[in-house]
Design an enzyme around this catalytic site. Structure first.
Site, mmCIF file in Angstrom:
data_model
loop_
_atom_site.group_PDB
_atom_site.id
_atom_site.type_symbol
_atom_site.label_atom_id
_atom_site.label_comp_id
_atom_site.label_asym_id
_atom_site.label_seq_id
_atom_site.Cartn_x
_atom_site.Cartn_y
_atom_site.Cartn_z
ATOM 1 N N GLY A 21 0.840 -1.196 0.000
ATOM 2 C CA GLY A 21 0.000 0.000 0.000
ATOM 3 C C GLY A 21 0.874 1.245 0.000
ATOM 4 C CB THR A 22 4.107 1.933 1.712
ATOM 5 O OG1 THR A 22 3.616 1.657 3.026
ATOM 6 C CG2 THR A 22 5.152 3.033 1.759
ATOM 7 C CD GLN B 80 -6.332 0.476 8.129
ATOM 8 O OE1 GLN B 80 -7.178 -0.315 8.495
ATOM 9 N NE2 GLN B 80 -5.049 0.322 8.438
ATOM 10 C CG HIS C 202 -0.894 -6.259 5.180
ATOM 11 N ND1 HIS C 202 -0.850 -5.935 6.519
ATOM 12 C CD2 HIS C 202 -0.410 -5.185 4.520
ATOM 13 C CE1 HIS C 202 -0.341 -4.714 6.653
ATOM 14 N NE2 HIS C 202 -0.069 -4.233 5.452
ATOM 15 C CB THR D 27 9.916 -10.949 -11.373
ATOM 16 O OG1 THR D 27 11.052 -10.786 -12.214
ATOM 17 C CG2 THR D 27 9.254 -12.295 -11.611
ATOM 18 C CB CYS E 152 1.373 7.411 12.829
ATOM 19 S SG CYS E 152 3.060 7.531 12.279
HETATM 20 N N1 PLP Z 1 -2.167 3.596 4.272
HETATM 21 C C1 PLP Z 1 -2.865 3.289 5.368
HETATM 22 C C2 PLP Z 1 -4.078 4.095 5.713
HETATM 23 C C3 PLP Z 1 -2.489 2.236 6.197
HETATM 24 O O1 PLP Z 1 -3.170 1.955 7.287
HETATM 25 C C4 PLP Z 1 -1.337 1.490 5.831
HETATM 26 C C5 PLP Z 1 -0.920 0.403 6.715
HETATM 27 O O2 PLP Z 1 0.145 0.109 7.038
HETATM 28 C C6 PLP Z 1 -0.647 1.837 4.651
HETATM 29 C C7 PLP Z 1 -1.084 2.905 3.903
HETATM 30 C C8 PLP Z 1 0.566 1.086 4.202
HETATM 31 O O3 PLP Z 1 0.208 -0.156 3.613
HETATM 32 P P1 PLP Z 1 1.304 -1.314 3.531
HETATM 33 O O4 PLP Z 1 1.416 -1.882 4.908
HETATM 34 O O5 PLP Z 1 0.720 -2.300 2.555
HETATM 35 O O6 PLP Z 1 2.545 -0.693 3.036
#
Ligand code: PLP
Length: 400
Positions: A71-72, A178, A200, A236, A326
């Site tokens: 997600g990051t 989320q 996840h 990949t 956070c």
């Molecule tokens: N954005 C939000 C709102 C999150 O709660 C998270 C959780 O860690 C992330 C981004 C990052 O996602 P990831 O853990 O897949 O990098």
């Protein structure tokens, strides 16, 4: 007695149906999705099936989904990728309550000369549409407001924010890591251009994310290499992770309504019972516009002890998070989210986050309520915790 896991905003246990879907791609179907032979074609087919499943969760088309490593990374690609394609000076609008993946990316962009406006939020954590209206500049390239807060659970009016953004000719991105799969997001019925997701948080594997990129939206890649994922995310493909994400998305789409009702009922039971047994408990974030299984609590007069309470709950077999920051690496600092919501520095350390998930039961909620009620009664705000040999130790923060 088995442990209770109420920290689903941090991460979730893998759904056995997801593991079953993934296993063949970790063993016999190990091919590289770019290879031309049978093994490669098997992998490619699985990736494309998963892409369609993730797309369906957002009512998007399959070719609008880019798989990322997290997600990051999806958040980074959305913001940096959009700004890098702007001609001349760029302006970004975001909020101060975003996840670090957006906050830090905004800081990085600022260091490279981009101007960033952070919209204020109210005491429930909501962005005001009038503030958004007032923030646009001719050079505004992208607006990024999270669909739901990892810390306080508040769900933003993203459809309205996207409409306003479209009227001003900028792109609208939402971090739905989320919210994805928990509240409906429909990219056909609202002009949202970019959506970040992560498997996840939805009972899927870690290390696999996705970015919805509306057809026609120009982005520059931030990971360069072999040109996979339409050139937007070289590397990949993590085939098993992608397959797992597909299964997760399909389950979430089919079960979202029923699961939201079930989780909301469990959450409301906690609120109802605590109102009787622990009257000093109060809810942080919007009372209704919040994620179904998400409850952020504080205890009036005992805010300073939130970290200890989380530690005691852990010892009693219940995993929740403390809202002192956070993430766990900054547990001593007040939460930037609560500060932005107008809490003072002391109360901004006082959040206990309880986040429910698919495998939680009412029996667990009842046991949790008994344990919590007893522990809050035992917590004495005047006690010197540092001299208590049993309780001394580092505070536990929120893992997001
Ligand atoms: N954005 C939000 C709102 C999150 O709660 C998270 C959780 O860690 C992330 C981004 C990052 O996602 P990831 O853990 O897949 O990098």
């Amino acid at each position: 007695m088995s442990r209770i896991y109420f920290d689903h905003s941090a991460t979730t246990p893998l759904d056995p149906r997801v593991l079953e879907g993934m296993l063949p791609f970790l063993v016999e179907s190990f091919g590289n999705a770019s290879s031309q032979h049978v093994k490669g074609r098997e992998a490619r087919e699985a990736v494309e099936t998963a892409r369609a499943q993730v797309a369906a969760l957002l009512n998007a088309d399959a070719n609008e989904i880019i798989f990322t490593g997290s997600g990051t990374e999806a958040d980074n690609l959305a913001l940096i990728g959009a700004v890098r394609t702007s001609v001349g000076p760029a302006h970004v609008i975001s909020s101060p309550i975003e996840h670090a993946a957006i906050l830090k990316t905004c800081e990085y962009l600022e260091e490279s000369g981009v101007s960033v406006t952070r919209l204020p939020v109210d005491s429930d954590g909501l962005v005001d549409t009038l503030d958004l209206e007032a923030a646009f500049r001719p050079e505004t390239r992208i607006v990024s407001v999270m669909a739901a807060s990892n810390l306080v659970g508040t769900v933003q009016p993203i459809a309205e924010l996207a409409e306003i953004t479209a009227e001003h000719g900028a792109l609208f991105h939402t971090d739905a890591v989320q919210a994805g799969g928990k509240v409906p997001i429909d990219v056909k019925s609202s002009p949202i251009d970019l959506v970040s997701l992560s498997a996840h948080k939805l009972h899927g594997p870690k290390g696999i994310g996705a970015l919805f990129v509306r057809r026609g939206v120009a982005l520059a890649p931030i990971v360069l290499g072999g040109g996979q994922e339409r050139g937007l995310r070289s590397a990949t493909e993590n085939v098993a992770g992608i397959v797992g994400f597909g299964v997760v998305a399909e389950i979430a789409r089919k079960e979202m309504d029923a699961e939201a009702t079930r989780l909301r009922n469990l959450r409301e039971k906690i609120v109802r019972v605590l109102a009787q047994t622990v009257p000093q408990a109060y809810v942080i974030g919007h009372p209704e516009k919040r994620l179904p299984g998400h409850l952020s609590l504080a205890f009036a007069g005992q805010e300073v002890l939130a970290g200890r309470l989380v530690q005691l709950l852990d010892r009693a077999g219940v995993a929740v998070s403390a809202g002192s920051a956070c993430n766990a690496h900054h547990a001593d600092k007040p939460s930037h989210v609560l500060l932005a919501m107008g809490y003072d520095a002391e109360r901004a350390r006082g959040l206990v986050r309880i986040t429910l998930g698919r495998f939680n039961t009412e029996t667990e909620v009842d046991r949790f309520l008994e344990i919590l009620t007893r522990l809050v009664e035992e917590l004495n705000p005047d006690m010197d915790w540092t001299t208590s040999p049993q309780l001394a130790g580092p505070l536990q923060g929120v893992t997001v």
